[in-house]
Scaffold this active site. Structure first.
Site: not given
Ligand code: 13P
Length: 265
Positions: A177, A103, A11
């Site tokens: 996720e 994401h 990240k």
């Protein structure tokens, strides 16, 4: 069967110098922990540094067979007036062979839409040499309201919309996720994941057929993965790998995960 895919999503946590230090430590450790006794590759490890650290980390990773690098995002045009964006051409030039797309942090913080994600997935899929890693996942509210499957279906099918009419003939990765599991210390259970994967595979098989999905499509899990729970997902064959955030930010933490996986395949 390809070896488990372990992706380290750093990240925006590290500077270039810190990324290099961590990459060096992981590369050193992979010399011993990345291979099984029979010296066959037992895990494929992908480091996902920030754009600015990609070049330096790729050089370090290139010394180790089991290590490669990817980027945390990309843009859907080859070049042009797109201030602040990064092209897949440049990412390839720097050594990226994987690109994360969609994401949940980008969906939430940058308002990234399913349409933008579709364009990125299509662009990367057309490159052949870079593998798209589509991230999907539901929020806690969506989970408790019983909308999980419909949300995942929408995210998955909209991302691949332009590709579903033609046969699948290249590798793709889907990272499941759940948003409620990211950075919370509360992961999904392996049996929960198994149910979700069966559902997702079914959706893709409707378009591409079972053989192509088995051959080209890997589904990995992300969300509070650690040394303590990695075996539940990867070693037991539930997931094809893991996308790891916090636990990939230290060499001992990440290497312990790699070792767990390597010792069990
Ligand atoms: P954590 O492993 O810190 O929960 O992060 C998961 C993630 O977002 C990886 O992309």
């Amino acid at each position: 069967m390809p070896p488990p895919l372990l992706m380290a999503n750093w990240k925006m946590n590290l500077t270039v110098a810190e990324s290099c230090k961590l990459a060096h430590a992981i590369a050193r450790s992979c010399g011993s922990c990345g291979k099984s006794r029979e010296s066959r590759q037992s895990a494929q490890i992908v480091l996902l540094p920030s754009f600015t650290a990609l070049d330096a980390v790729a050089r370090i990773a290139s010394r180790v067979k089991t290590l490669s690098v990817g980027s945390q995002d990309c843009f859907w045009e080859e070049r042009g007036a797109f201030t602040g964006e990064e092209s897949v051409r440049t990412l390839q030039e720097l050594g990226a062979t994987f690109v994360l797309i969609g994401h949940s942090e980008r969906r939430q913080l940058q308002n990234e839409s399913n349409e933008a994600i579709r364009k990125k997935v299509e662009f990367v899929s057309n490159t052949k040499t870079v593998t798209p890693v589509l991230c999907i996942g539901e929020s806690h509210a969506q989970k408790v309201s019983g909308k999980r499957k419909s949300i995942l279906q929408q995210q998955l099918l909209s991302a691949f919309k332009g590709l579903l009419q033609t046969p699948l003939s290249r590798e793709i990765v889907i990272a499941y996720e759940p948003i409620w599991a990211i950075g919370t210390g509360v992961s999904a259970t392996a049996s929960d994941c198994a149910t979700i994967y069966t559902y997702l595979r079914g959706l893709l098989e409707n378009a591409w057929g079972m053989d192509a999905v088995n051959r080209y499509c890997r589904i990995i899990y992300g969300g509070s993965v650690s040394e303590a729970n990695i075996a539940d997902f990867v070693a037991k064959g539930v997931s094809d790998g893991a996308l790891i955030g916090g636990a990939s930010l230290t060499a001992p933490g990440f290497c312990a995960i790699i070792k767990r996986v390597s010792n069990s395949v």
